[in-house]
Design a protein around this motif. Structure first.
Motif, PDB file in Angstrom:
ATOM      1  N   ALA A  40       0.817  -1.215   0.000  1.00  7.77           N
ATOM      2  CA  ALA A  40       0.000   0.000   0.000  1.00  7.77           C
ATOM      3  C   ALA A  40       0.851   1.265   0.000  1.00  7.77           C
ATOM      4  N   ASP A  41       1.988   1.210   0.694  1.00  4.18           N
ATOM      5  CA  ASP A  41       2.861   2.384   0.783  1.00  4.18           C
ATOM      6  C   ASP A  41       3.827   2.520  -0.387  1.00  4.18           C
ATOM      7  N   GLY A  42       3.852   1.510  -1.263  1.00  2.00           N
ATOM      8  CA  GLY A  42       4.786   1.540  -2.377  1.00  2.00           C
ATOM      9  C   GLY A  42       6.209   1.203  -1.957  1.00  2.00           C
ATOM     10  N   ASP A  43       6.375   0.567  -0.808  1.00  8.02           N
ATOM     11  CA  ASP A  43       7.705   0.229  -0.289  1.00  8.02           C
ATOM     12  C   ASP A  43       8.192  -1.141  -0.747  1.00  8.02           C
ATOM     13  N   SER A  44       7.368  -1.887  -1.437  1.00 12.74           N
ATOM     14  CA  SER A  44       7.748  -3.225  -1.864  1.00 12.74           C
ATOM     15  C   SER A  44       8.668  -3.147  -3.075  1.00 12.74           C
ATOM     16  N   ALA A  45       9.811  -3.814  -2.967  1.00 15.67           N
ATOM     17  CA  ALA A  45      10.737  -3.873  -4.101  1.00 15.67           C
ATOM     18  C   ALA A  45      10.260  -4.882  -5.141  1.00 15.67           C
ATOM     19  N   ARG A  46       9.430  -5.835  -4.702  1.00 18.79           N
ATOM     20  CA  ARG A  46       8.924  -6.892  -5.595  1.00 18.79           C
ATOM     21  C   ARG A  46       7.427  -7.056  -5.350  1.00 18.79           C
ATOM     22  N   PRO A  47       6.613  -6.127  -5.837  1.00 19.00           N
ATOM     23  CA  PRO A  47       5.191  -6.153  -5.507  1.00 19.00           C
ATOM     24  C   PRO A  47       4.451  -7.403  -5.966  1.00 19.00           C
ATOM     25  N   VAL A  48       4.795  -7.954  -7.108  1.00 18.64           N
ATOM     26  CA  VAL A  48       4.106  -9.161  -7.572  1.00 18.64           C
ATOM     27  C   VAL A  48       4.435 -10.334  -6.661  1.00 18.64           C
ATOM     28  N   HIS A  49       5.700 -10.482  -6.310  1.00 20.36           N
ATOM     29  CA  HIS A  49       6.099 -11.555  -5.393  1.00 20.36           C
ATOM     30  C   HIS A  49       5.451 -11.375  -4.022  1.00 20.36           C
ATOM     31  N   ASP A  50       5.447 -10.142  -3.541  1.00 23.68           N
ATOM     32  CA  ASP A  50       4.867  -9.874  -2.229  1.00 23.68           C
ATOM     33  C   ASP A  50       3.357 -10.104  -2.230  1.00 23.68           C
ATOM     34  N   MET A  51       2.688  -9.730  -3.314  1.00 27.14           N
ATOM     35  CA  MET A  51       1.245  -9.972  -3.394  1.00 27.14           C
ATOM     36  C   MET A  51       0.967 -11.469  -3.413  1.00 27.14           C
ATOM     37  N   ALA A  52       1.769 -12.231  -4.147  1.00 27.37           N
ATOM     38  CA  ALA A  52       1.591 -13.686  -4.176  1.00 27.37           C
ATOM     39  C   ALA A  52       1.793 -14.276  -2.785  1.00 27.37           C
ATOM     40  N   GLU A  53       2.830 -13.820  -2.074  1.00 29.93           N
ATOM     41  CA  GLU A  53       3.054 -14.322  -0.717  1.00 29.93           C
ATOM     42  C   GLU A  53       1.895 -13.945   0.195  1.00 29.93           C
ATOM     43  N   LEU A  54       1.431 -12.716   0.094  1.00 31.59           N
ATOM     44  CA  LEU A  54       0.305 -12.261   0.917  1.00 31.59           C
ATOM     45  C   LEU A  54      -0.924 -13.135   0.680  1.00 31.59           C
ATOM     46  N   LEU A  55      -1.264 -13.361  -0.576  1.00 32.63           N
ATOM     47  CA  LEU A  55      -2.452 -14.160  -0.890  1.00 32.63           C
ATOM     48  C   LEU A  55      -2.310 -15.610  -0.415  1.00 32.63           C
TER      49      LEU A  55
END
Length: 153
Positions: A40-55
């Motif tokens: 949400a803050d735009g701090d993720s260096a790998r947003p697709v990977h982080d979204m996959a991990e979150l889900l």
């Protein structure tokens, strides 16, 4: 919460009064909250990977956790309230009313209420009071971010 990732498992086990499943639930919760916040803050260096991990954490780890399965009727409304306050904190940050902005600053940390709910379930009222104090000391007293810095973001 400014805690290092390596500190979280031991704290969660203590806050869950030694209940291993409850602690695992809290560790997972901490990780998905951090992932969501970074996205949400735009701090993720790998947003697709982080979204996959979150889900995957939400779908797999949370839903299969025995503590969560047993207590989801109590936990889900607390999680929902924390999400509502986190979302509203962004609206309240922009309010011309200083008191509303202060509520936003505090409300964004409402996910801690889940830890207090776990502490109450696993250890009772006195244990939850101790957890509330530890959470405050570990997170808010040591956080370098001020209300004014948050407002300016």
């Amino acid at each position: 919460m400014p805690l290092d990732n390596d500190q979280i498992p031991a704290l969660c086990l203590r806050w869950a009064a030694g209940n291993v499943d409850a602690a695992a639930f809290l560790v997972n919760l901490t990780r998905w909250v951090r992932l969501a916040d970074d996205l949400a803050d735009g701090d993720s260096a790998r947003p697709v990977h982080d979204m996959a991990e979150l889900l995957m954490r939400l779908v797999s780890e949370q839903t299969t956790n025995r503590f969560y399965q047993t207590h989801m009727v109590a936990l889900n409304p607390v999680i929902a309230n924390a999400v509502i306050l986190w979302r509203q904190s962004e609206e309240w940050r922009l309010s011309p009313n200083r008191k509303t902005r202060m509520f936003g600053f505090v409300g964004r940390e409402a996910i801690e209420h889940v830890a207090l709910t776990v502490a109450t379930i696993t250890g009772g009222f006195q244990h939850a009071l101790m957890v509330a104090q530890e959470l405050h000391e570990a997170s808010h007293q040591t956080s370098p971010e001020t209300f004014e810095e948050w407002e300016a973001e």
